[in-house]
Design a protein around this motif. Sequence first.
Motif, PDB file in Angstrom:
ATOM      1  N   ALA A 400       2.512  -5.251  -4.863  1.00  6.23           N
ATOM      2  CA  ALA A 400       3.235  -4.635  -6.020  1.00  6.23           C
ATOM      3  C   ALA A 400       3.841  -3.139  -5.729  1.00  6.23           C
ATOM      4  N   LEU A 401       3.145  -2.577  -4.816  1.00 10.30           N
ATOM      5  CA  LEU A 401       3.769  -1.284  -4.602  1.00 10.30           C
ATOM      6  C   LEU A 401       4.199  -1.163  -3.147  1.00 10.30           C
ATOM      7  N   MET A 402       3.513  -1.873  -2.477  1.00 12.76           N
ATOM      8  CA  MET A 402       3.943  -1.338  -1.110  1.00 12.76           C
ATOM      9  C   MET A 402       4.941  -2.392  -0.221  1.00 12.76           C
ATOM     10  N   GLY A 403       5.107  -3.703  -0.964  1.00 11.36           N
ATOM     11  CA  GLY A 403       5.877  -4.718  -0.705  1.00 11.36           C
ATOM     12  C   GLY A 403       7.261  -4.513  -1.000  1.00 11.36           C
ATOM     13  N   ALA A 404       8.269  -4.523  -0.256  1.00 12.22           N
ATOM     14  CA  ALA A 404       9.531  -4.497  -0.281  1.00 12.22           C
ATOM     15  C   ALA A 404      10.330  -5.639  -0.064  1.00 12.22           C
ATOM     16  N   TYR A 405      11.315  -6.358  -1.289  1.00 12.28           N
ATOM     17  CA  TYR A 405      11.838  -7.346  -1.215  1.00 12.28           C
ATOM     18  C   TYR A 405      13.206  -7.330  -1.606  1.00 12.28           C
ATOM     19  N   ALA A 406      14.048  -8.282  -1.079  1.00  7.68           N
ATOM     20  CA  ALA A 406      15.450  -8.185  -1.481  1.00  7.68           C
ATOM     21  C   ALA A 406      15.394  -8.849  -2.988  1.00  7.68           C
ATOM     22  N   PRO A 407      16.216  -8.313  -3.778  1.00  8.31           N
ATOM     23  CA  PRO A 407      15.886  -8.687  -5.262  1.00  8.31           C
ATOM     24  C   PRO A 407      16.769  -9.871  -5.533  1.00  8.31           C
ATOM     25  N   LEU A 495      16.157   2.021  -7.977  1.00  7.71           N
ATOM     26  CA  LEU A 495      15.680   1.151  -6.971  1.00  7.71           C
ATOM     27  C   LEU A 495      16.175   1.831  -5.617  1.00  7.71           C
ATOM     28  N   GLY A 496      15.061   2.049  -4.758  1.00  5.62           N
ATOM     29  CA  GLY A 496      15.011   2.435  -3.420  1.00  5.62           C
ATOM     30  C   GLY A 496      14.620   3.774  -3.706  1.00  5.62           C
ATOM     31  N   PHE A 541      13.459  -3.709  -2.450  1.00  2.19           N
ATOM     32  CA  PHE A 541      12.787  -2.932  -3.595  1.00  2.19           C
ATOM     33  C   PHE A 541      11.386  -3.554  -3.691  1.00  2.19           C
ATOM     34  N   THR A 542      10.741  -2.630  -4.518  1.00  2.00           N
ATOM     35  CA  THR A 542       9.241  -2.998  -4.572  1.00  2.00           C
ATOM     36  C   THR A 542       9.021  -3.620  -6.249  1.00  2.00           C
ATOM     37  N   PRO A 543       8.051  -4.564  -6.543  1.00  2.00           N
ATOM     38  CA  PRO A 543       7.912  -5.025  -7.691  1.00  2.00           C
ATOM     39  C   PRO A 543       7.763  -3.872  -8.703  1.00  2.00           C
ATOM     40  N   LEU A 544       7.309  -2.789  -8.347  1.00  2.00           N
ATOM     41  CA  LEU A 544       7.228  -1.897  -9.469  1.00  2.00           C
ATOM     42  C   LEU A 544       8.661  -1.109  -9.691  1.00  2.00           C
ATOM     43  N   GLN A 545       9.167  -0.937  -8.717  1.00  2.00           N
ATOM     44  CA  GLN A 545      10.809  -0.429  -9.009  1.00  2.00           C
ATOM     45  C   GLN A 545      11.590  -1.334  -9.952  1.00  2.00           C
ATOM     46  N   MET A 546      11.415  -2.763  -9.455  1.00  2.00           N
ATOM     47  CA  MET A 546      12.193  -3.655 -10.319  1.00  2.00           C
ATOM     48  C   MET A 546      11.940  -3.815 -11.763  1.00  2.00           C
ATOM     49  N   ALA A 547      10.224  -3.516 -12.058  1.00  2.00           N
ATOM     50  CA  ALA A 547       9.981  -3.597 -13.384  1.00  2.00           C
ATOM     51  C   ALA A 547      10.462  -2.483 -14.031  1.00  2.00           C
TER      52      ALA A 547
END
Length: 698
Positions: A400-407, A495-496, A541-547
């Motif tokens: 949730a904090l360290m995983g970076a994923y394409a949105p 984001l980022g 981006f991380t899930p927290l950034q996307m939230a």
Amino acid sequence: MDRIIKPSRILTLTILLLALTSAVLTALYRIQIVEGAAYAAQTENSIISTVTIAAARGNILDRYGRVLVTNRTCNNITFNIDELFENGDAAANSVILLLANTVEDAGDSYTDELPITSNAPFEYLSDMTDVQRTRLDAYFQRNELSAATSAVELMAYFRDRYKIDPAYTSAEMRTISGIRYEINNRYNLGADYIFAEDVSIDLITRLMETGVPGFNVVSSFVREYNTSAAAHVLGYIGMIEDSNADIYEAAGYSANALVGRAGVESAFEEYLHGTDGEAKVVSTKGGTVISTEYMKNVEPGSNVALTLDIALQEVAESALKSFIETENAARKENNEQYEGIPGYEREIKDIITGGGVAVVEVGSGEPLAIASYPTFDVSTILDDYGEVQDAPNDPLFNRALMGAYAPGSTFKPLVALAALDNNRITTTTTIHDEGVYTKYEEAGGEMPKCWIYPGSHGDVNVTQAIEVSCNYFFYTLGDFMGIDIISNFAGRFGLGEPTGIELDESQGRAATPEFMKEAEDRPWYKGDDMAAAIGQSLNLFTPLQMALYTAALADNGRRYEASILKSVRSYDYSESFFERENILADYVNMDAEFYEAIQQGMFDAANNEGNTAYEALGDMEIKAAGKTGTAQLGKGITDNGIFICYAPYDNPQIAIAIAIEKGGSGAAVGSIARDILDYYFSFQNSQTAIETENGLLR
């Protein structure tokens, strides 16, 4: 007129002085003459020691005062080194072996960090930790041993140095050597050797019955967890690592101190860690305490309240785990049917490796839940660390904090806002979906397709394009704007960018020509603009950034920092040291009509039958807005599933972002968000109404 002192008063005073003098002389005679020998013997046999009195670590609570982490009083066993070695090495070794065997017989364990196997033939442990390696190297250096000393050679050195009787078995020699090695190391660190921690009353009774000298029973505290959830967030405590020992020493910590090693325990160490006390204790060799003089008072740690709602956290973790485990079981069964059958390769899906969920409060940015799967048991992590570290899919990694994923397509609302704000389109502009973007065909460029091809979405405006997730529409916007405008807007929405949370997090990256050069060592092409506009390319981006981005969409561009610290209070809750205030990180101020167009598109995506978010959110009583994303990982690899939403649509309270590794599609993972929303709106109001501040966790 002069006063005359009466003779009777003089006589009375004289008699009183004579009586007092007689009493003092009698007492001195009794102490020095009659009982002098006894007192001298007691003084000669008494032991004076300085004892550290452990300070209780502060509690960790959730936003409603439910205690998540607290302390339990325990008993530790330490060695009185002077008394232990009073009669020489042979006697000390005998006592050490007796104590070790008694501890093991009682079902407890003692501290032995010597990284050598417990039985011959002796070898260094294959899973030796960094701390063990550092301390072993320091031992070699202090004792002028070669760094190439083998385990067998070291054991021979121990036998000679510690004068271990050859009559002892190899296993007994290893036991004595391990404890003597620990005593040496602790002495050089300036700390007491805690022989056994959190021991049972039964063990203490057994040790007392042996009558052997050299050990003390001291009170301390054990960290106790009242929840199995939020392991990645709460973190854990452990001994000070050699790499940062100087920092803690400068801060006044003892070498034996337990400090935060991860998560909240580490992030808020300055609040949670109290100040140990100190006392001078005089006792007999039999262990009877004669006197105690307190030289330094104990100061317990402060209580830290988080923004988390632990009940919501538990729901988020349960929903995440249930989805992944159920989906993986179904995939395994399905894959078995199609493996090896030509033409059915597309039916085979990869096993999901993990996922992350972030839930934040709209209007404050406060994280309400931060869930990651797989996870671990924080109450046993120090005992199981090696096993957990080597487990499949890295349970220690906080996705949730360290995983970076394409949105994926969850990025499209941002691109639409960028186009509106930069006057590339209006809310009524329509673009005809041709299915294939052929603008650069003659130049030999890419011809990306809309996901509906060979079909078409026809003429769509920005609201409709978000509702049906029309790739062609956003290819056009990416082509119109270019990456600089898009990446700038990504940063404005966080984001980022760092979120402001106090825990370790990945910053992620928004796609840019510079990032492309760094990552793939190639120039930026026009096709990259179009890929970035649909959330692909190098956007991570991380899930927290996307939230937080989702919450900003719901709040007309207001993005807040995501500090997880709610408040800090003294150990008895009587004094407040910190109270959280909302911090506006950015305000992307633009025409309200633009936000309304985007919000309507997300509402339609979640509430109009046939759209990707409808299955998860369409029949909710409290209406939500959402957007799905399918992030491609490459040919032959199952896509990541991304999902964002907020609710209620007309009065946003919470925003959710979900990323599932190889989840397949955003639509598939939306059920996780549904479970979270159902709990929040069905139970949250009634739950919080009955919670009392600083109450115990249910």
